[in-house]
Write a protein that holds these residues in place. Structure first.
Motif, mmCIF file in Angstrom:
data_model
loop_
_atom_site.group_PDB
_atom_site.id
_atom_site.type_symbol
_atom_site.label_atom_id
_atom_site.label_comp_id
_atom_site.label_asym_id
_atom_site.label_seq_id
_atom_site.Cartn_x
_atom_site.Cartn_y
_atom_site.Cartn_z
ATOM 1 N N THR A 86 1.125 -0.998 -0.097
ATOM 2 C CA THR A 86 0.008 -0.143 0.112
ATOM 3 C C THR A 86 0.773 0.859 -0.153
ATOM 4 O O THR A 86 0.639 2.364 -0.504
ATOM 5 C CB THR A 86 -1.234 -0.245 1.356
ATOM 6 O OG1 THR A 86 -1.949 -1.258 1.016
ATOM 7 C CG2 THR A 86 -1.834 1.688 1.567
ATOM 8 N N ARG A 87 2.277 1.197 0.683
ATOM 9 C CA ARG A 87 2.666 2.855 0.797
ATOM 10 C C ARG A 87 3.784 2.080 -0.958
ATOM 11 O O ARG A 87 3.522 4.166 -1.297
ATOM 12 C CB ARG A 87 3.704 2.576 2.154
ATOM 13 C CG ARG A 87 3.515 1.992 3.336
ATOM 14 C CD ARG A 87 5.193 2.323 3.808
ATOM 15 N NE ARG A 87 5.807 0.907 4.001
ATOM 16 C CZ ARG A 87 6.243 0.139 4.969
ATOM 17 N NH1 ARG A 87 5.255 -0.027 5.253
ATOM 18 N NH2 ARG A 87 6.919 -0.422 4.203
ATOM 19 N N GLN A 90 0.024 3.764 -3.394
ATOM 20 C CA GLN A 90 -0.363 5.018 -2.471
ATOM 21 C C GLN A 90 0.701 5.394 -2.393
ATOM 22 O O GLN A 90 0.711 6.805 -2.797
ATOM 23 C CB GLN A 90 -1.692 4.655 -1.466
ATOM 24 C CG GLN A 90 -2.662 3.615 -2.225
ATOM 25 C CD GLN A 90 -3.497 3.690 -3.244
ATOM 26 O OE1 GLN A 90 -4.115 3.250 -3.486
ATOM 27 N NE2 GLN A 90 -3.551 5.522 -3.968
ATOM 28 N N ARG A 91 1.021 5.474 -0.923
ATOM 29 C CA ARG A 91 1.464 6.812 -0.391
ATOM 30 C C ARG A 91 1.984 6.000 0.911
ATOM 31 O O ARG A 91 1.100 5.431 1.540
ATOM 32 C CB ARG A 91 1.518 8.049 -0.526
ATOM 33 C CG ARG A 91 -0.133 8.440 0.890
ATOM 34 C CD ARG A 91 -0.559 9.617 0.697
ATOM 35 N NE ARG A 91 -0.818 9.789 -0.838
ATOM 36 C CZ ARG A 91 -1.131 10.140 -1.806
ATOM 37 N NH1 ARG A 91 -0.904 11.060 -2.540
ATOM 38 N NH2 ARG A 91 -2.107 9.911 -3.162
ATOM 39 N N VAL A 94 -1.677 7.733 4.380
ATOM 40 C CA VAL A 94 -3.291 8.176 3.419
ATOM 41 C C VAL A 94 -4.246 8.730 3.733
ATOM 42 O O VAL A 94 -4.222 9.520 4.950
ATOM 43 C CB VAL A 94 -3.661 6.237 3.080
ATOM 44 C CG1 VAL A 94 -2.757 5.729 3.200
ATOM 45 C CG2 VAL A 94 -4.424 5.794 4.893
ATOM 46 N N SER A 95 -4.773 8.964 2.995
ATOM 47 C CA SER A 95 -6.058 10.207 3.021
ATOM 48 C C SER A 95 -6.862 9.874 2.302
ATOM 49 O O SER A 95 -7.036 8.671 1.146
ATOM 50 C CB SER A 95 -5.680 11.852 3.106
ATOM 51 O OG SER A 95 -6.320 12.314 3.424
ATOM 52 N N HIS A 97 -9.146 8.720 -1.167
ATOM 53 C CA HIS A 97 -9.328 8.529 -2.546
ATOM 54 C C HIS A 97 -8.411 7.812 -2.787
ATOM 55 O O HIS A 97 -8.023 6.887 -3.026
ATOM 56 C CB HIS A 97 -9.330 9.750 -3.083
ATOM 57 C CG HIS A 97 -10.305 10.761 -3.950
ATOM 58 N ND1 HIS A 97 -10.179 11.528 -3.528
ATOM 59 C CD2 HIS A 97 -11.814 10.461 -3.467
ATOM 60 C CE1 HIS A 97 -11.158 12.715 -3.473
ATOM 61 N NE2 HIS A 97 -11.692 11.754 -3.354
ATOM 62 N N ASP A 98 -7.661 6.793 -1.677
ATOM 63 C CA ASP A 98 -6.213 6.526 -1.083
ATOM 64 C C ASP A 98 -6.739 4.901 -0.459
ATOM 65 O O ASP A 98 -7.889 5.475 -0.375
ATOM 66 C CB ASP A 98 -5.465 6.821 0.118
ATOM 67 C CG ASP A 98 -4.308 7.627 -0.504
ATOM 68 O OD1 ASP A 98 -3.739 7.764 -2.138
ATOM 69 O OD2 ASP A 98 -3.359 8.628 -0.616
ATOM 70 N N ARG A 99 -6.216 3.498 -1.003
ATOM 71 C CA ARG A 99 -7.039 2.675 -0.559
ATOM 72 C C ARG A 99 -5.946 1.774 -0.237
ATOM 73 O O ARG A 99 -4.212 2.256 -0.328
ATOM 74 C CB ARG A 99 -7.154 1.572 -1.923
ATOM 75 C CG ARG A 99 -8.425 2.387 -2.629
ATOM 76 C CD ARG A 99 -8.787 1.980 -3.919
ATOM 77 N NE ARG A 99 -10.111 1.923 -4.143
ATOM 78 C CZ ARG A 99 -9.914 1.804 -6.217
ATOM 79 N NH1 ARG A 99 -9.571 1.043 -7.035
ATOM 80 N NH2 ARG A 99 -11.678 1.695 -6.316
ATOM 81 N N THR A 112 -11.317 1.757 0.501
ATOM 82 C CA THR A 112 -11.037 3.593 -0.268
ATOM 83 C C THR A 112 -11.516 4.628 0.925
ATOM 84 O O THR A 112 -12.571 4.599 1.501
ATOM 85 C CB THR A 112 -11.837 3.020 -1.205
ATOM 86 O OG1 THR A 112 -11.377 2.841 -2.188
ATOM 87 C CG2 THR A 112 -11.341 4.558 -2.700
#
Length: 280
Positions: A86-87, A90-91, A94-95, A97-99, A112
């Motif tokens: 996920t990192r 996404q990032r 997360v915030s 709209h991230d999954r 989500t």
């Protein structure tokens, strides 16, 4: 510079391209129905189910508090949150709209993010950001190693107790999403934690892409304003601990038109292993 671009990318309309308008409509649903709510007390844990197509909201009830979140496919707990992937997809924090993505061989969105009142926190002067996937849960094994003492209410232990009614064990507890937690990497590339910026009523909300089993621990460090290890850790931060509220909402079924739970990963290969010929 090419080296600073995200490594994992997809074409427009691909699996990493989220239909933001859909999730914004679901999140804004004024007619949503509250179907369950409860509070996770300080220094404890609880597990609960979220049906696919429902919203789940985590709320800082009366003060800042970090929560450690685990997520599984309710029908097959071998499929669970994969924090490291996920990192990458996404990032690290997360915030909306991230999954959160699941482990192999499933590799699909478990949920989500649809709401985050701390989204505006951004990146602070020390590089801290909120809703952390960089680190993982505190646990009694590391605590014993660092302090020589046993403590049974670290997040790992809280999660272990929480999932027992669902037939799961310590081996099913996994790397977490640290909700409301502010973290980053210092100049020596070392993990740091900061005071939780949440205030009463702040929330983090997500849409369940599958039938989910979730478990949350209210961290014994509370808002993390007192160090858990090292200098200053001789102060018990219990007075900085607060409960976290959980709400589950059913959205208007009409808003889900065209949505379907994601399929598991399409790869069906044998990893280069030859298929045996039983006819010979």
């Amino acid at each position: 510079m090419a080296g600073t671009a995200a490594a994992y990318q997809a074409e427009e309309g691909g699996p990493l391209d989220v239909d933001r308008a859909f999730y914004d409509r679901v999140s804004a649903d004024a007619g949503r129905e509250l179907v369950d709510s409860f509070t996770v007390p300080v220094r404890s844990g609880r597990a609960w189910e979220v049906p696919a197509g429902h919203l789940c909201r985590l709320v800082t009830v009366d003060g800042p508090q970090v929560g450690d979140l685990n997520v599984w496919n309710r029908h097959d707990p071998r499929e669970r949150l994969w924090a490291s992937r996920t990192r990458q997809l996404q990032r690290a924090h997360v915030s909306v709209h991230d999954r959160l993505w699941s482990t192999l061989p499933f590799l699909r969105p478990l949920l989500t993010v649809t709401g985050d009142t701390l989204a505006s926190y951004g990146r602070d002067a020390e590089g801290g950001r909120v809703h952390d996937l960089l680190g993982t849960r505190c646990d009694p094994y590391v605590n014993r190693m660092l302090t020589g003492e046993d403590f049974d209410f670290h997040c790992h232990s809280n999660l272990v107790r929480a999932v027992l009614p669902y037939g799961l064990t310590e081996f099913d507890v996994h790397d977490v999403l640290n909700v409301f937690q502010c973290t980053g990497l210092n100049e020596d590339d070392q993990y740091f934690m900061k005071d939780c910026p949440a205030r009463p009523g702040d929330h983090f909300e997500f849409f369940a892409e599958l039938d989910l089993l979730c478990a949350l621990s209210t961290c014994p460090g509370g808002d993390l304003s007192v160090p858990m290890w090292g200098p200053g850790s001789d102060v018990d931060p219990v007075e900085f601990c607060h409960p976290i509220g959980v709400e589950i909402h059913r959205v208007d079924p009409g808003l889900l038109t065209g949505w379907a739970p994601p399929e598991r990963a399409a790869y069906r290969g044998l990893h280069g292993i030859a298929r045996p010929d039983w006819r010979s």
